[in-house]
Each structure stands twice: as structure tokens, then as C-alpha cells.
Scaffold this active site. Structure first.
Site, mmCIF file in Angstrom:
data_model
loop_
_atom_site.group_PDB
_atom_site.id
_atom_site.type_symbol
_atom_site.label_atom_id
_atom_site.label_comp_id
_atom_site.label_asym_id
_atom_site.label_seq_id
_atom_site.Cartn_x
_atom_site.Cartn_y
_atom_site.Cartn_z
ATOM 1 N N HIS A 309 -49.013 -3.318 4.837
ATOM 2 C CA HIS A 309 -48.530 -3.479 3.469
ATOM 3 C C HIS A 309 -48.334 -4.948 3.115
ATOM 4 C CE1 HIS A 309 -47.038 0.509 4.947
ATOM 5 N NE2 HIS A 309 -47.617 0.886 3.823
ATOM 6 N N LEU A 310 -48.419 -5.254 1.825
ATOM 7 C CA LEU A 310 -48.347 -6.628 1.353
ATOM 8 C C LEU A 310 -46.908 -7.105 1.189
ATOM 9 C CD1 LEU A 310 -51.075 -6.632 -1.467
ATOM 10 C CD2 LEU A 310 -51.352 -7.087 0.982
#
Length: 395
Positions: A309-310
Site C-alpha cells: 500500500h502507498l
């Protein structure tokens, strides 16, 4: 990426003409979100009998507390809601939330196919939306934006279970996923949805968790990225076809694949110190086991917060691109244009979409994007052009 063509600007002018031609322009104040952990605003904690990491530190560290989001802070739907001028969209499973501006149905570990435990498949998310549709008026549902990011876990599982698939097997699996997505989009259309915003899949083989599991962190893993690219091509074809089949069907299609690829290769061009390793986790690129014992001090220097995930900074850049980038990045409308686009303009939109498809470079086979050093060499001139042309959020 090729230099911008003059007809890109003519397409924007066409969009302006559409707005001037139709007297009724609706500005959506409602957002519905569907997808997996990238868009999950906290649904996972309501269905899991086990610890949900996103509900505990260090998740949420940039905003001061964990919120169930798989990031150090805000996620893409949060930014898009802010750009629309509405509050952050709450998770549908939070029964006490205010859903007046929409609902978030996305949840970590969601898939298009199969029935994984303690999550909601894409079909189940759409069923949940249909069950709750009377929370919103028919007008609100027709003017709303429907936002999607789904399919990553399907292809990661396929690649894990089929390390050497034939081309026919790859295509058959992609076709199954796309067919299932088509069915759900049509269900939403049948409830009154008209404005669809889709973020295509990332180069999945470049995720820190995937590279670390493969054992060679210097290269993105070929098969997962290849499956994502096949999917993205088919998904765009589907949207163009639906815009011709379904009266009033409008869409925005964001090239997330290229945005992540570029930020992995040339992270510092986009303000990141690294696009290879995650901020939080263990292993050679921090691909697993994110906890307070192994988190960086400056998440904004990283593209990825954990193995999949960012960071908030990564999500912010993606949000800006979806909202206002040009047709090289998002088309045939960016999200801002989609909000203002009059309803029932299908025929004229199809003409714009056909023009956009015609200007795209023809590719007979999937581009080789998996060797980082090779990518840097091949793209150097393109990057010099982009840096000289615009600010760092352009692609």
C-alpha cells in the site's frame, strides 16, 4: 511516453464544447467507493475476528491515529472527496456513520473471483450497495461518482498458484475477471449509476511484498505485472464498449500502472527518496510485518508505506492525477471533468473515446517493464522531456 500531440488539446476543447452545449450540468456531491485495501477506509475491522493491522499504529502515524486505512494517513478516496468538496466517505460497515455523501464499500483482501474469508468480494460489495441504495435519492445516485480499484489480489493469487501459465491460461483468467467486473458495473448502472471512475491496476510485480517474496528485489516480478497489464488493456476496452452499449454511461480511466512504474524507476523525480522499499516492515525491502518496531521516521520519503500500500504522499499524488491530469494520464475525462459532464452524452463521448484510442501507440506484445536497469536506460530521454515540461505530478 510520447510528447503531447496537438489533438490532445482538441479533445479538451471538445469536452468544453460539450459543457457549453448542454444547459444542464450536474456537480456530484456523492461518492461511492469499491475495491480492496488500497481504498479501504476501515471496513476490514468490522468483519475480521483477528487483529487488523490497519487499526493499530504505525498505520495512521501521519494523521495522529490509526483509522483502519492501510497507510500512514489519507487514502485516494479521501483526497477525491476533499476535491469534490464533500466530507471523507465513511466505511459502509460503520453503522453510526453519516452516509449523506456516499459510502465506501472497499475492504482489504477483496477479490473479483472466489470467496476469500473475512472480506467482501466485488460482487458482495455491489450487493451491499444495492441493499442500501434507498439511503440516497435516484437523482443523487445518477449524479454520483462511482470509484473502483479491484483485481490485484486475484492476479497475485493466480501468479502464485500458476508460476508458468501458458498465454491461453493467462488470457482466459483475465477474461473471467473482466466478465465479472462487467456484470457488476451493469448492476450499478441498473440502479442509476452513470459516472464511473476506474483506477487501473499497478505493476503488481513491483510491490515490495511481491519482490521480496520472489527473492530478487532488484527486479520487478514479471508475471504479476504482465497479468495486470493484460487486465488493464481489457478493462479499457470494456469501458469503451459499455459507453456505446449503455445510454449515458460515462467514465474516467486513470493509468495507475504507469504512475507507479515511473515512481519506482525515478522516485526522486517525484519527491520520493525510494520507490523500491517500503517505509514499514521487515526484510530486504520491508515487504512484510509492518509494526511500530520497524517503521521509518519520514513516510513522505517513501512511495510505499507497507509491502502493498502507498504512503499518504503517494496517495496524494495519485489523487491529484485522477482529479486533474491530462488525457495522457487519465481519459477521456479526468474526475473534475467527469463531475461537470452533462448526463446523456453517450454518442458524443463515444466519438471522443474513439479518437483517444486511435492516438494511442499500437503494441503487438506486452512491453518489457520488469528489469529496472533496462527501464532506466530506455526511459531516460522521456523523463528528461517530462521534467522539463511540467511539475512532478504530471505523470
Amino acid at each position: 511516453m510520447a510528447n503531447p500531440k496537438p489533438h490532445l488539446f482538441s479533445l479538451s476543447f471538445l469536452s468544453l464544447l460539450l459543457l457549453l452545449h448542454f444547459p444542464t450540468v450536474s456537480l456530484a456531491q456523492t461518492l461511492f467507493v469499491f475495491g480492496d485495501g488500497l481504498y479501504d477506509a476501515g471496513n476490514k475491522q468490522f468483519v475480521s475476528s483477528n487483529r487488523v493491522d490497519a487499526s493499530f499504529p504505525p498505520y495512521g502515524m501521519t494523521v495522529g491515529e490509526p483509522t483502519g486505512r492501510w497507510s500512514d494517513g489519507r487514502i485516494v478516496p479521501d483526497y477525491l472527496a476533499s476535491f469534490m468538496g464533500v466530507p471523507h466517505i465513511p466505511p459502509i460497515l460503520n453503522g453510526t456513520a453519516d452516509f449523506s455523501h456516499g459510502a465506501n464499500f472497499a475492504i482489504a483482501d477483496a477479490t473479483v473471483l472466489g470467496s476469500p474469508p473475512e472480506t467482501l468480494t466485488f460482487s458482495q460489495q455491489v450487493i451491499k450497495f444495492s441493499d442500501n441504495k434507498n439511503k440516497w435519492s435516484a437523482q443523487a445516485r445518477s449524479e454520483a461518482v462511482y470509484l473502483f480499484y479491484i483485481g490485484s489480489d486475484d492476479y497475485l493469487k493466480f501468479a502464485k498458484n500458476n508460476p508458468n501459465p501458458s498465454d491461453d491460461q493467462k488470457q482466459a483468467f483475465v477474461d473471467r475477471v473482466i466478465t465479472a467486473i462487467e456484470a457488476e458495473l451493469k448492476v450499478i448502472y441498473g440502479t442509476g449509476g452513470r459516472k464511473f471512475a476506474l483506477q487501473n491496476l499497478a505493476p503488481l510485480g513491483c510491490l515490495p511484498a511481491v519482490k521480496q517474496a520472489n527473492g530478487n528485489v532488484q527486479e520487478c516480478v514479471k508475471l504479476p505485472s504482465e497479468m495486470a497489464e493484460l487486465h488493464n488493456k481489457k478493462l479499457l476496452q470494456l469501458l469503451v464498449e459499455l459507453s456505446r452499449q449503455l445510454s449515458g454511461f460515462q467514465y474516467s480511466f486513470y493509468d495507475f500502472f504507469s504512475s507507479i512504474k515511473h515512481r519506482v524507476i525515478k522516485s526522486k523525480t517525484y519527491t520520493f527518496e525510494t520507490g523500491m522499499a517500503a517505509c514499514c516492515g521487515t526484510g530486504s525491502v520491508n515487504g512484510t510485518s509492518c509494526s511500530t518496531n520497524n517503521v521509518c521516521s519520514k513516510p513522505e520519503d517513501y512511495l510505499f508505506f507497507d509491502g502493498k500500500h502507498l504512503t499518504q504522499e503517494g496517495n496524494l499524488q495519485v489523487g491529484h492525477l485522477m482529479w486533474g491530469a491530462d488525457p495522457v494520464v487519465v481519459g477521456p475525462n479526468n474526475l473534475r471533468e467527469l463531475l461537470f459532464l452533462p448526463l446523456n452524452t453517450t454518442v458524443m463521448l463515444a466519438d471522443i473515446q474513439e479518437a483517444m484510442a486511435a492516438m494511442s501507440p499500437k503494441q503487438n506484445k506486452i512491453e518489457s517493464l520488469y528489469d529496472i536497469k533496462m527501464m532506466e536506460s530506455e526511459m531516460e530521454n522521456q523523463w528528461l522531456y517530462q521534467v522539463g515540461k511540467a511539475v512532478s505530478f504530471l505523470i
